[in-house]
Structures are given as structure tokens and as C-alpha cells.
Scaffold this active site. Structure first.
Site, mmCIF file in Angstrom:
data_model
loop_
_atom_site.group_PDB
_atom_site.id
_atom_site.type_symbol
_atom_site.label_atom_id
_atom_site.label_comp_id
_atom_site.label_asym_id
_atom_site.label_seq_id
_atom_site.Cartn_x
_atom_site.Cartn_y
_atom_site.Cartn_z
ATOM 1 N N LYS A 26 -36.909 29.453 37.971
ATOM 2 C CA LYS A 26 -38.056 29.626 38.879
ATOM 3 C C LYS A 26 -37.592 29.788 40.317
ATOM 4 C CE LYS A 26 -41.339 26.564 41.143
ATOM 5 N NZ LYS A 26 -40.475 26.133 42.256
ATOM 6 N N ASN A 27 -36.742 28.886 40.787
ATOM 7 C CA ASN A 27 -36.400 28.911 42.208
ATOM 8 C C ASN A 27 -35.549 30.116 42.588
ATOM 9 O OD1 ASN A 27 -37.926 26.696 42.700
ATOM 10 N ND2 ASN A 27 -36.221 25.237 42.802
ATOM 11 N N ARG A 97 -44.873 27.220 47.888
ATOM 12 C CA ARG A 97 -43.960 26.888 48.962
ATOM 13 C C ARG A 97 -43.028 28.065 49.298
ATOM 14 N NH1 ARG A 97 -43.314 23.961 53.186
ATOM 15 N NH2 ARG A 97 -41.144 23.877 53.728
ATOM 16 N N CYS A 121 -45.873 21.931 46.477
ATOM 17 C CA CYS A 121 -45.960 20.492 46.190
ATOM 18 C C CYS A 121 -45.903 19.699 47.486
ATOM 19 C CB CYS A 121 -44.801 20.065 45.290
ATOM 20 S SG CYS A 121 -44.908 20.740 43.636
ATOM 21 N N ARG A 126 -42.735 19.039 55.318
ATOM 22 C CA ARG A 126 -41.804 20.057 54.828
ATOM 23 C C ARG A 126 -41.577 21.079 55.944
ATOM 24 N NH1 ARG A 126 -42.760 21.249 48.435
ATOM 25 N NH2 ARG A 126 -40.702 22.100 48.742
ATOM 26 N N PRO A 127 -40.773 20.708 56.921
ATOM 27 C CA PRO A 127 -40.600 21.579 58.079
ATOM 28 C C PRO A 127 -39.810 22.844 57.748
ATOM 29 C CG PRO A 127 -39.118 19.691 58.221
ATOM 30 C CD PRO A 127 -39.946 19.495 56.991
ATOM 31 N N ILE A 128 -39.935 23.871 58.623
ATOM 32 C CA ILE A 128 -39.113 25.075 58.449
ATOM 33 C C ILE A 128 -38.332 25.373 59.735
ATOM 34 C CG2 ILE A 128 -40.526 26.129 56.611
ATOM 35 C CD1 ILE A 128 -41.610 28.051 58.815
ATOM 36 N N ASP A 129 -38.063 24.313 60.496
ATOM 37 C CA ASP A 129 -37.356 24.513 61.769
ATOM 38 C C ASP A 129 -35.975 25.147 61.590
ATOM 39 O OD1 ASP A 129 -37.057 21.785 60.585
ATOM 40 O OD2 ASP A 129 -35.454 21.658 62.058
ATOM 41 N N GLN A 130 -35.294 24.822 60.506
ATOM 42 C CA GLN A 130 -33.952 25.392 60.317
ATOM 43 C C GLN A 130 -34.023 26.881 59.979
ATOM 44 O OE1 GLN A 130 -31.085 23.557 61.037
ATOM 45 N NE2 GLN A 130 -32.739 22.245 61.768
ATOM 46 N N ASP A 309 -35.372 17.544 41.989
ATOM 47 C CA ASP A 309 -36.376 18.094 41.069
ATOM 48 C C ASP A 309 -36.262 17.513 39.661
ATOM 49 O OD1 ASP A 309 -37.261 19.557 43.182
ATOM 50 O OD2 ASP A 309 -36.611 21.514 42.443
ATOM 51 N N ARG A 401 -47.212 26.174 37.168
ATOM 52 C CA ARG A 401 -46.548 26.874 38.284
ATOM 53 C C ARG A 401 -45.083 27.123 37.960
ATOM 54 N NH1 ARG A 401 -46.034 23.540 42.953
ATOM 55 N NH2 ARG A 401 -44.469 25.122 43.298
HETATM 56 C C1 UD1 Z 1 -36.055 23.880 47.443
HETATM 57 C C2 UD1 Z 1 -36.690 23.965 46.069
HETATM 58 C C3 UD1 Z 1 -37.319 22.623 45.708
HETATM 59 C C4 UD1 Z 1 -36.299 21.507 45.824
HETATM 60 C C5 UD1 Z 1 -35.603 21.556 47.176
HETATM 61 C C6 UD1 Z 1 -34.442 20.582 47.259
HETATM 62 C C7 UD1 Z 1 -37.345 26.284 45.971
HETATM 63 C C8 UD1 Z 1 -38.447 27.263 45.976
HETATM 64 N N1 UD1 Z 1 -37.707 24.999 46.090
HETATM 65 O O1 UD1 Z 1 -37.098 23.603 48.362
HETATM 66 O O2 UD1 Z 1 -37.812 22.708 44.377
HETATM 67 O O3 UD1 Z 1 -36.933 20.258 45.687
HETATM 68 O O4 UD1 Z 1 -35.075 22.868 47.439
HETATM 69 O O5 UD1 Z 1 -33.501 20.835 46.260
HETATM 70 O O6 UD1 Z 1 -36.177 26.628 45.825
HETATM 71 N N2 UD1 Z 1 -35.718 20.575 55.953
HETATM 72 C C9 UD1 Z 1 -35.791 20.486 57.321
HETATM 73 N N3 UD1 Z 1 -35.944 21.652 58.026
HETATM 74 C C10 UD1 Z 1 -36.015 22.865 57.421
HETATM 75 C C11 UD1 Z 1 -35.935 22.941 56.013
HETATM 76 C C12 UD1 Z 1 -35.796 21.784 55.300
HETATM 77 O O7 UD1 Z 1 -35.729 19.411 57.900
HETATM 78 O O8 UD1 Z 1 -36.138 23.878 58.117
HETATM 79 C C13 UD1 Z 1 -35.551 19.328 55.144
HETATM 80 C C14 UD1 Z 1 -36.715 19.063 54.202
HETATM 81 O O9 UD1 Z 1 -37.746 18.355 54.837
HETATM 82 C C15 UD1 Z 1 -36.037 18.264 53.108
HETATM 83 C C16 UD1 Z 1 -34.610 18.855 53.061
HETATM 84 O O10 UD1 Z 1 -34.436 19.527 54.291
HETATM 85 O O11 UD1 Z 1 -35.948 16.920 53.484
HETATM 86 C C17 UD1 Z 1 -34.355 19.823 51.919
HETATM 87 O O12 UD1 Z 1 -35.310 20.861 51.945
HETATM 88 P P1 UD1 Z 1 -34.989 22.331 51.408
HETATM 89 O O13 UD1 Z 1 -33.648 22.334 50.743
HETATM 90 O O14 UD1 Z 1 -35.229 23.288 52.500
HETATM 91 O O15 UD1 Z 1 -36.101 22.512 50.310
HETATM 92 P P2 UD1 Z 1 -36.867 23.820 49.912
HETATM 93 O O16 UD1 Z 1 -35.975 24.999 50.111
HETATM 94 O O17 UD1 Z 1 -38.215 23.861 50.552
#
Ligand code: UD1
Length: 424
Positions: A26-27, A97, A121, A126-130, A309, A401
Site C-alpha cells: 500500500k505505502n 494521508r 489515520c 502529523r506535521p509536514i514541515d520537513q 504500523d 483503506r
Molecule cells: C508513513 C506511512 C505510515 C507509517 C509512517 C511511519 C505512508 C503513506 N504512510 O507515514 O503508515 O506509520 O510512515 O513508518 O507511507 N514528522 C515531522 N515532520 C514532517 C514529517 C514527519 O515531524 O514533516 C514526524 C511525524 O510527526 C512522525 C515521524 O516524523 O512523528 C514519522 O513520520 P513520517 O515517517 O513522515 O510518516 P508518514 O510518511 O506520514
């Protein structure tokens, strides 16, 4: 639109046995399908899982103007040459997501995108700052206003980026933008999940020049264009792990087929420590449970650590293992919502912030429960399989999903499980 409410009903107590085949990841699929926006030609993608998240991302691509066709249930043909929109509305992206990958793909191809902040979920913030930090380094101006992320660049120029947090999504998204950017991009402290390697392999097979995926540093030499081609998605590591844990939990004997055993190492190691037998073959894994499973301690971590997961599934198993297990969530802020549902079945678990203390009980007893999220839902199905009597799981849209025909696959293994349509 008509909503049909469905539930999964499980009668526990059957030892699972036989063979089950894992679907495509899926991912990986939810990243590779939007990545096809970068491709100037026709892509054929095989081993696509037949799940709701794939349907949603396909609908979004079609909305953007891509031509998408299911050649068969697991093969997609995508032609993005006519994509003419760079806006993905909230109504569409709120369902998943991974719609944040549209930002990277559209920015990479058109140098601009407007995408609503994604849903998916709920594990706390769930920030996207990075992601945005990476986009800026490559030349994008980003704004977030009224729930919409707007990115645009005059020119995309390679850069060196150090991620402050190991993020799967940011690693892939920056890779998407850098693929067609001018010059070389180096991303450090990246995530190493198998699906990151899969996305890089997909892009490379379409003509990209990406090296180092699967290690801490990824180097991307921007190319002029990506041509079309064929690609086959890797097997789903988490679906495989779910069947492995279910086999151990029911004292069963299951051959899980279409897996890459290397991807399963952290799960296999914990199952062995718990007391199950795990036998690896080239592309399958056999798990044999027994009645004498014991506690372990686990901390979820980015790959190759134990996957977050798989946390609900393994906690469900530990709820009937002898002794007290400590499970620490090391990735998400809050991922124990499903524990309340396990308590209804008689589990003895205490959650304190990021840690669950799981005191093994003799048995669980069936009851109505809710799938609080995708993997929490998988945990409920495993709980139903081991519980005495009947467990009725509602809100199974979460399960759909990310799992292809989950109840059918369990039924093939002998489980007494069925999907029912609710009267309302
Ligand atoms: C992906 C997976 C999800 C899995 C997660 C961790 C997909 C579609 N989803 O989610 O199933 O649980 O990896 O293995 O592939 N973070 C920040 N800033 C950012 C991005 C992330 O602080 O810009 C933090 C998040 O809050 C979290 C950690 O980094 O604590 C890991 O998140 P991330 O690896 O980005 O998860 P996803 O890619 O959303």
C-alpha cells in the site's frame, strides 16, 4: 452517494493453517501512482493492491487530468501527458494521508501545486514541515493558508538537505521534486523503509538518476524527463506481518507467500522471541505458533526497527502472552487509541503516554468493537480470531483503506470470519 455500513464478524478459536498470498505494498502504491505524474509517457504498474486508498489516489489523478486505466484488478496504466490541473481539493485529499505526495509530484512537473492538508489515520499531530523545508531548499515558495498548502517555484535547483526528523513522506516527496530539478540534490538523515527504495526504483526505471535509497543519504541527479515503462510494486511488509502475527496468535501454522523476508526481519525476530517458530524461504515465510508464548519488550522505530504500523497487531498478540510486555511507541505522538477496544475483550493493558504495559491474560472474550484506524482495525481482527465467542468489528472502512480482501484471505486460512451489511 449511498453509504453501505458493513461490519466484520469473527468467531474466534480456530488455529489458522494453510497458505496466504500477500498483495502489493500500500505505502509504495500510494507514492508510485502520484509519482507517475512526473512521467512523460505511459507507465504500466503491476502488483497494485486492490484497496480503497488506491481507488482514492486514482480518482485524484483522474481529476487532475491523467488517463488511468485498470488493465486488470492489479495492473494500472497511467498516462499523465494531459494533466492540466495542479489543485487537489480537500474533499478528495481528506480521505488519505499520502495525498501529500501530490505536492511533490505536481511541484516537480509543473513547478506549482495547491493541495489541501491531508487526512488519514489520526495519530496526533502529523506535521509536514520537513517536506516543506526540502521543497524550499529546492527553490519553492510555500504557504499554508485556510488548510491549503501552496507551493510554487520559478526554477527548481538541486540542493543539500538535512532532515531534522527521519520521515518517510518527506524523503519520498523531496525525491519526487528533485527528480526533474536542475543539478544534484543530496538528502541526508532520510528514512530507509522498503517502499522508499521501491519509489526510487520506479523512478529510476522511468529514467531518473537516484542513488542511495535504503541508506541514510540519497543522491539525485536531476534529469530532463522521465519516459514511460513497466514497474512491479513490492509485496506489502505490513500485510505480511499481520498474517504472521495472526498465525502466532492463534497457535496456527501458516505459509505467508509473496514476501521479501529481509523486510520482515524485525517482526520475525520478535515473533521468535515470543516463542513462535519462523522459517524463512526465498519469497515466503512460515510461522508456527504454540500454546506457550511469552512476553517481550518492543520499541517501534523507523526501518529497520520494529514498524509502528505493526504495533497494534503485536500488542494484541502480547495481550495473551505470559508475563508483562512493555511496548513503546517511538514514531507517532499518539497511537494507542485502539487499546480501549482491546480492553472490551478482556485485555489488561495500561497506557501511559508513549508506553503500553501489557499484562498477558489467559484469554480474550468476544464483544462488539470498533476499528479506530487502519492498523488498529487489523489488531481487532486478530483479537477476534483469538477471542472466545463472537467479535463484531465496526467502522471497517479503515481496514478497507489498506487491506485487500482481508476477511477472504483469513477465511482461506480456516478462520470463521465474514462481512455483514448492517440494516441501517
Ligand atoms: C508513513 C506511512 C505510515 C507509517 C509512517 C511511519 C505512508 C503513506 N504512510 O507515514 O503508515 O506509520 O510512515 O513508518 O507511507 N514528522 C515531522 N515532520 C514532517 C514529517 C514527519 O515531524 O514533516 C514526524 C511525524 O510527526 C512522525 C515521524 O516524523 O512523528 C514519522 O513520520 P513520517 O515517517 O513522515 O510518516 P508518514 O510518511 O506520514
Amino acid at each position: 452517494m449511498i453509504y453501505i455500513l458493513e461490519k466484520i464478524v469473527v468467531r474466534g478459536g480456530v488455529r489458522l493453517s494453510g497458505e496466504v498470498t500477500v498483495s502489493g505494498a500500500k505505502n509504495a502504491a500510494v507514492a508510485i501512482i502520484p509519482a507517475a505524474i512526473l512521467v512523460d509517457g505511459e507507465c504500466i504498474i503491476e502488483n497494485v493492491p486492490d484497496i480503497r486508498d488506491v481507488q482514492v489516489i486514482v480518482e485524484i489523478l483522474e481529476h487532475l487530468g491523467a488517463k488511468v486505466e485498470f488493465v486488470d484488478r492489479h495492473t494500472l496504466k497511467i498516462d499523465s501527458s494531459k494533466v492540466d490541473k495542479q489543485t487537489a481539493p480537500y474533499e478528495m485529499v481528506r480521505k488519505m494521508r499520502a495525498s501529500y505526495y501530490l505536492l511533490g509530484a505536481l511541484l516537480g512537473r509543473f513547478k506549482k501545486a495547491d493541495v489541501a492538508l491531508p487526512g488519514g489515520c489520526n495519530f496526533g499531530l502529523r506535521p509536514i514541515d520537513q517536506h516543506l523545508k526540502g521543497f524550499s531548499a529546492l527553490g519553492s515558495e510555500n504557504t499554508v493558508e485556510s488548510g491549503i498548502v501552496r507551493v510554487s517555484a520559478e526554477k527548481l535547483e538541486g540542493a543539500s538537505i538535512y532532515l531534522d526528523v527521519v520521515s518517510v513522506g518527506a524523503t519520498i516527496n523531496i525525491m519526487l521534486v528533485a527528480t526533474l530539478a536542475h543539478g544534484t540534490t543530496i538528502i541526508e538523515n532520510v528514512a530507509k523503509e522498503p517502499h522508499i527504495v521501491d519509489v526510487a526504483n520506479f523512478l529510476n526505471s522511468m529514467g531518473a538518476n537516484i542513488k542511495g535509497a535504503g541508506t541514510d543519504v540519497i543522491k539525485i541527479n536531476g534529469v530532463e524527463r522521465l519516459k514511460g515503462g513497466f514497474y512491479s510494486i513490492i509485496p506489502d511488509q505490513i500485510e505480511a506481518g499481520t498474517f504472521m502475527v495472526a498465525a502466532a496468535a492463534t497457535g496456527g501454522d501458516v505459509l505467508v507467500k509473496n514476501v521479501i523476508p529481509k523486510h520482515m526481519e524485525s517482526v520475525s525476530a520478535k515473533l521468535e522471541e515470543i516463542g513462535a517458530e519462523v522459517i524463512e524461504y526465498d519469497d515466503s515465510i512460515r510461522v508456527i505458533g504454540n500454546g506457550n508464548l511469552k512476553k517481550v519488550n518492543i520499541k517501534t522505530l523507523p526501518y529497520p526497527g520494529f514498524p509502528t504500523d505493526m504495533q497494534p497487531q503485536i500488542v494484541t498478540l502480547l495481550s495473551i502472552c505470559k508475563g508483562t510486555s512493555i511496548v513503546t511507541e517511538g514514531v507517532w505522538e499518539s497511537r494507542f487509541q485502539y487499546v480501549g477496544e482491546l480492553l472490551r475483550l478482556g485485555a489488561n493493558i495500561r497506557v501511559d503516554s508513549q508506553t503500553a504495559t501489557v499484562n498477558g491474560v489467559e484469554k480474550l472474550k468476544g464483544a462488539p468493537v470498533t476499528a479506530t484506524d487502519l492498523r488498529g482495525g487489523a489488531g481487532m481482527v486478530i483479537a477476534g480470531l483469538i477471542a472466545e465467542g463472537e467479535t463484531e468489528i465496526s467502522d471497517i472502512k479503515h481496514i478497507d483503506r489498506g487491506y485487500e480482501k482481508m476477511e477472504e484471505k483469513f477465511r482461506q486460512l480456516g478462520a470463521d470470519i465474514r462481512r455483514v451489511t448492517c440494516p441501517e
